[in-house]
Design a protein around this motif. Sequence first.
Motif, PDB file in Angstrom:
ATOM      1  N   THR A  11      29.029 -75.158 -48.922  1.00 21.44           N
ATOM      2  CA  THR A  11      30.363 -75.605 -48.522  1.00 21.44           C
ATOM      3  C   THR A  11      31.485 -74.645 -48.894  1.00 21.44           C
ATOM      4  OG1 THR A  11      30.546 -76.885 -50.538  1.00 21.44           O
ATOM      5  CG2 THR A  11      29.698 -78.044 -48.616  1.00 21.44           C
ATOM      6  N   THR A  12      31.197 -73.570 -49.608  1.00 21.31           N
ATOM      7  CA  THR A  12      32.230 -72.580 -49.908  1.00 21.31           C
ATOM      8  C   THR A  12      31.646 -71.191 -49.650  1.00 21.31           C
ATOM      9  OG1 THR A  12      31.538 -72.271 -52.210  1.00 21.31           O
ATOM     10  CG2 THR A  12      33.164 -74.014 -51.794  1.00 21.31           C
ATOM     11  N   PRO A  63      23.280 -62.513 -32.977  1.00 23.15           N
ATOM     12  CA  PRO A  63      24.046 -63.653 -32.469  1.00 23.15           C
ATOM     13  C   PRO A  63      25.060 -64.153 -33.498  1.00 23.15           C
ATOM     14  CG  PRO A  63      21.706 -64.197 -32.674  1.00 23.15           C
ATOM     15  CD  PRO A  63      21.916 -62.882 -33.351  1.00 23.15           C
ATOM     16  N   LYS A  64      26.076 -64.815 -32.998  1.00 21.33           N
ATOM     17  CA  LYS A  64      27.008 -65.564 -33.845  1.00 21.33           C
ATOM     18  C   LYS A  64      26.187 -66.506 -34.730  1.00 21.33           C
ATOM     19  CE  LYS A  64      30.420 -69.095 -32.674  1.00 21.33           C
ATOM     20  NZ  LYS A  64      31.276 -69.610 -31.593  1.00 21.33           N
ATOM     21  N   ARG A  65      26.503 -66.614 -36.008  1.00 19.59           N
ATOM     22  CA  ARG A  65      25.816 -67.452 -37.015  1.00 19.59           C
ATOM     23  C   ARG A  65      24.564 -66.795 -37.592  1.00 19.59           C
ATOM     24  NH1 ARG A  65      23.566 -72.031 -36.032  1.00 19.59           N
ATOM     25  NH2 ARG A  65      23.528 -72.211 -33.768  1.00 19.59           N
ATOM     26  N   SER A  66      24.332 -65.505 -37.220  1.00 16.74           N
ATOM     27  CA  SER A  66      23.133 -64.862 -37.766  1.00 16.74           C
ATOM     28  C   SER A  66      23.442 -64.158 -39.081  1.00 16.74           C
ATOM     29  CB  SER A  66      22.551 -63.852 -36.771  1.00 16.74           C
ATOM     30  OG  SER A  66      23.445 -62.779 -36.534  1.00 16.74           O
ATOM     31  N   PHE A  67      22.358 -63.933 -39.814  1.00 10.58           N
ATOM     32  CA  PHE A  67      22.382 -63.071 -40.991  1.00 10.58           C
ATOM     33  C   PHE A  67      21.420 -61.938 -40.718  1.00 10.58           C
ATOM     34  CE2 PHE A  67      20.245 -61.860 -45.008  1.00 10.58           C
ATOM     35  CZ  PHE A  67      21.339 -61.302 -45.643  1.00 10.58           C
ATOM     36  N   GLU A 119      28.740 -74.409 -41.406  1.00 11.30           N
ATOM     37  CA  GLU A 119      28.854 -73.289 -42.352  1.00 11.30           C
ATOM     38  C   GLU A 119      29.557 -72.103 -41.698  1.00 11.30           C
ATOM     39  OE1 GLU A 119      24.807 -74.177 -44.988  1.00 11.30           O
ATOM     40  OE2 GLU A 119      24.702 -72.843 -43.267  1.00 11.30           O
ATOM     41  N   HIS A 120      29.242 -71.884 -40.430  1.00 16.23           N
ATOM     42  CA  HIS A 120      29.894 -70.793 -39.694  1.00 16.23           C
ATOM     43  C   HIS A 120      31.403 -70.990 -39.681  1.00 16.23           C
ATOM     44  CE1 HIS A 120      31.705 -69.272 -35.931  1.00 16.23           C
ATOM     45  NE2 HIS A 120      31.010 -68.179 -36.219  1.00 16.23           N
ATOM     46  N   ASP A 121      31.839 -72.198 -39.322  1.00 12.21           N
ATOM     47  CA  ASP A 121      33.276 -72.448 -39.225  1.00 12.21           C
ATOM     48  C   ASP A 121      33.947 -72.327 -40.590  1.00 12.21           C
ATOM     49  OD1 ASP A 121      32.675 -72.848 -36.605  1.00 12.21           O
ATOM     50  OD2 ASP A 121      33.055 -75.011 -36.585  1.00 12.21           O
ATOM     51  N   MET A 122      33.251 -72.784 -41.620  1.00  9.79           N
ATOM     52  CA  MET A 122      33.781 -72.668 -42.979  1.00  9.79           C
ATOM     53  C   MET A 122      33.953 -71.183 -43.355  1.00  9.79           C
ATOM     54  SD  MET A 122      32.465 -71.839 -46.213  1.00  9.79           S
ATOM     55  CE  MET A 122      30.688 -72.106 -46.173  1.00  9.79           C
ATOM     56  N   THR A 176      39.267 -65.617 -42.564  1.00 12.90           N
ATOM     57  CA  THR A 176      40.574 -65.468 -41.932  1.00 12.90           C
ATOM     58  C   THR A 176      41.694 -65.620 -42.967  1.00 12.90           C
ATOM     59  OG1 THR A 176      39.607 -66.355 -39.919  1.00 12.90           O
ATOM     60  CG2 THR A 176      42.000 -66.335 -40.029  1.00 12.90           C
ATOM     61  N   LEU A 177      41.511 -66.578 -43.870  1.00 12.66           N
ATOM     62  CA  LEU A 177      42.483 -66.788 -44.940  1.00 12.66           C
ATOM     63  C   LEU A 177      42.568 -65.558 -45.845  1.00 12.66           C
ATOM     64  CD1 LEU A 177      44.272 -69.157 -45.925  1.00 12.66           C
ATOM     65  CD2 LEU A 177      42.425 -69.739 -47.519  1.00 12.66           C
TER      66      LEU A 177
END
Length: 277
Positions: free
Chosen positions: A140-141, A217-221, A74-77, A83-84
């Motif tokens: 996924t989005t 941290p990275k991936r946190s909310f 999910e992070h990479d998505m 970025t897009l």
Amino acid sequence: MSTTATRTFAVSPSSLSSNTDTTDKDGSLHRYTHLSTPSEIASTHFDLSHIPPSEHAQILHDFILVPDYLTPEEHDMMVKGATLKLKRALGKQVRYEDGHFDGVITRYRECSAGDWSSPFSATTSPSPDPFSNNDKKERTTPREMMDAIKSDFFPSTWTWVSPHILELEAGQGGIKPHVDHLDASGSVVAGLCLGSSAVMELIHQDDPQKWFRVLLPKRSFYFQRDSVRYSYKHGIPIEPEDHQFRGKVVSKEKRISVMLRNALDPSLHPDRPSAMY
Ligand code: OGA
Ligand code: MN
């Protein structure tokens, strides 16, 4: 496409409804009101050494951190999506602005992502436990992700302003202490932390001796609300050597945050001229 229809509450809504502050049908107000950062997370991710112990509970109630809210996928998505968006809004050139119009942010790029979120709350079911991503369905989005955030943490009756994407350059990207504009959004300022960990410093507006730091941290909310949102300035140290948590420098890679803010509720501001006439 809704993929989260099967999620249910860990506690059944009927047992939640016996509480007097549950005024909505689905228990989401109850969950929101009673949420606090668990003490195991506080002990590793909060530095409260300059806050009187009697105020710790209030801070952990009004600054919520969920370290592994996003799975690595999910992070990479979300990084790809953000970025897009930045590329579409700003063009191919990677040029960081040197100062915000009011000088608050340094070395950054930003844009808004209106189509990632509707002004209204999501109709998806909340995760049984938003602090664990074990039994969550993968989102996924970016839009599914923003819907999941709304239903996992916030009352279903709330309305929202467009999400905002902020990219800070590795090294000198940072945010000077500020309080988010009072006229632009409501009592909650939430964010997803992508790409790099960040140290957020919060300093009491009237008593600067009172401050705390949170390691995001990275991936946190995370979100700040009420007493923290209104009484503390927040920022991310600009100089890499000041970007420290409990005396240790935390490396500053390129970092993206996706910020989500609730809409201002005009009924809560009866003294505002627009509400008087
Ligand atoms: C902001 C802000 C925090 C973050 O955009 O106003 O404070 O986590 N962002 O990027
Ligand atoms: Mn802010």
